[in-house]
Design an enzyme around this catalytic site. Structure first.
Site, PDB file in Angstrom:
ATOM      1  N   HIS A  88       1.294   0.269  -9.974  1.00  0.00           N
ATOM      2  CA  HIS A  88       0.319  -0.585  -9.164  1.00  0.00           C
ATOM      3  C   HIS A  88       0.121  -2.033  -9.851  1.00  0.00           C
ATOM      4  CE1 HIS A  88      -2.825  -0.538  -5.800  1.00  0.00           C
ATOM      5  NE2 HIS A  88      -2.292  -1.856  -6.023  1.00  0.00           N
ATOM      6  N   ARG A  96       0.943  -0.811   0.125  1.00  0.00           N
ATOM      7  CA  ARG A  96       0.083   0.042   0.102  1.00  0.00           C
ATOM      8  C   ARG A  96       0.818   1.253   0.112  1.00  0.00           C
ATOM      9  NH1 ARG A  96      -3.428  -2.608  -1.688  1.00  0.00           N
ATOM     10  NH2 ARG A  96      -5.354  -3.390  -0.960  1.00  0.00           N
ATOM     11  N   GLU A 142      -2.417   7.889  -5.644  1.00  0.00           N
ATOM     12  CA  GLU A 142      -2.813   7.289  -6.693  1.00  0.00           C
ATOM     13  C   GLU A 142      -4.213   7.957  -7.120  1.00  0.00           C
ATOM     14  OE1 GLU A 142      -2.521   3.166  -7.018  1.00  0.00           O
ATOM     15  OE2 GLU A 142      -0.566   2.913  -5.969  1.00  0.00           O
TER      16      GLU A 142
END
Length: 381
Positions: free
Chosen positions: A254, A208, A237
């Site tokens: 990601h 994360r 993000e």
């Protein structure tokens, strides 16, 4: 049945087409008005699912095709009688593949010819971190693990202090994002802990983004003795700090868990739970739906030593520098708002298969075969 689903969840038509009408949406921008006639909501990690999204909607089932559930208010769902399903472990092998590939590039950069003496610290030993720990140990790497909640639960495995883990050659982060409680992880790597890392270390975050204070990390990377950093996840993000991206050794959007198998397993697991909830048998099978790998076989001669063989196999199967190049190209010409383009890299992600999809034909030492097998490849020869 009316199903609203994130556009980045693969194979839903094959798995859930028999259950009703399927509507695809941008999961990051999903709003309550899109759910006013929905019975089922299927999401990925970019969608926050809580009272603000679902209040006064007919949604009775929520599924997330991801391992993590920190984007879901499960307590509120339970209180409202809304069924919930996730996909624990679905992309663990994919994230392990990502970490191994990054680690292999680090070893090449460091001109290491052996794994002897290498230490890897793993923070968070759940589905992903636990699988990574097992693979690294099988490869003969010394692994130190920090997971205070798991340790407090009485799990039978050796644990190390966070300080000992942060002293390893490589540190890999795999914790959920926890804001409050006994063991918060938000900004776990803050300015003080980042200052303790040195230039010979590698920090990998594929968990994360906010587990690392990104602004403090940017400051640290502007110093002469900064560590190498590989980030797959970012604060804010889909708009990470452009200066931080520029200073990272490797930067990816990601996608650590974005192997075809990783994403598709998540779909299969949530679809199975949805069919059970609906009382309808599921007929589709993942084995019949996966696309062929870009490369299905690799031949290595006896001239290739064990670590070089492992590196070549990992890079043939997946080279994170390709994702790094795509992301840097995006930001090199990006305007202030990079949101659509960042997400487009994820939506249009190329076919990436896991090591088990590739056969390595080998003329070499037993040690080479052992390394390749324990990294997940099918070895013949």
């Amino acid at each position: 049945m009316r199903i609203v689903a994130d556009e980045n969840i693969p194979l839903l038509e094959a798995f859930c087409g028999d259950l009703g009408t399927l509507t695809r949406v941008n999961g990051r921008n999903l709003g309550r008005d899109q759910l006013l006639d929905a019975d089922v909501l299927l999401v990925r990690s970019v969608t926050r699912v809580d009272q603000g999204l679902l209040a006064d909607t007919p949604v009775r089932f929520v599924g997330t095709a991801t391992i993590g559930t920190d984007h879901i208010d499960t307590d509120w769902l339970k209180a409202r009688g809304i069924a919930f399903a996730s996909a624990p472990g679905c992309n663990a092998n994919s994230v392990v593949q990502y970490v191994l590939s990054v680690l292999s590039l680090f070893l090449q950069r460091s001109e290491k010819r052996t794994l002897d003496g290498l230490t890897v610290g793993v923070i968070g030993a759940g589905n992903v971190g636990g699988t990574l720990t097992e693979v690294l140990a099988a490869l003969g790497i010394t692994v130190r693990v920090s997971d205070p909640p798991l340790e407090a639960s009485g799990a039978e495995r050796p644990f190390a202090s966070l300080d000992d883990v942060l002293a390893c050659d490589v540190i890999s982060l795999h914790t959920p994002l926890v804001e409050v409680g006994l063991h918060p992880t938000s900004h776990l790597l803050d300015r003080q802990r980042l200052a303790g890392l040195c230039e010979n270390q590698l920090l990998i975050n594929s968990g994360r983004g906010a587990v690392v204070d990104n602004r403090a990390l940017l400051e640290r990377l502007q110093q002469a003795d900064a560590p190498l950093v590989a980030l797959d996840v970012w604060e804010n993000e889909p708009s990470p700090l452009p200066d931080l991206l520029e200073r990272c050794w490797l930067a990816t959007p990601h996608i650590a868990g974005y192997s075809v198998e990783g994403k598709s397993r998540g779909t299969e697991m949530v679809a199975q739970a949805l069919h059970q909830w609906a009382g309808v048998p599921m007929s589709a099978s993942l084995d019949n739906l996966l696309p062929p790998p870009p490369v299905s076989g690799l031949a290595l001669t006896a001239q290739c030593g064990p670590l070089e063989a492992l590196h070549r196999a990992l890079m043939t199967c997946y080279d994170p520098r390709d994702d790094d190049a795509r992301l840097r190209k995006l930001f090199a010409g990006a305007a202030a708002d990079t949101r659509p383009s960042f997400d487009q890299l994820r939506r249009d992600y190329p076919v990436r298969r896991e090591p088990a999809s590739m056969e390595v034909r080998l003329e070499g030492h037993r040690e080479t075969a052992r390394l390749l097998s324990r990294a997940g490849f099918r070895v013949t020869g």
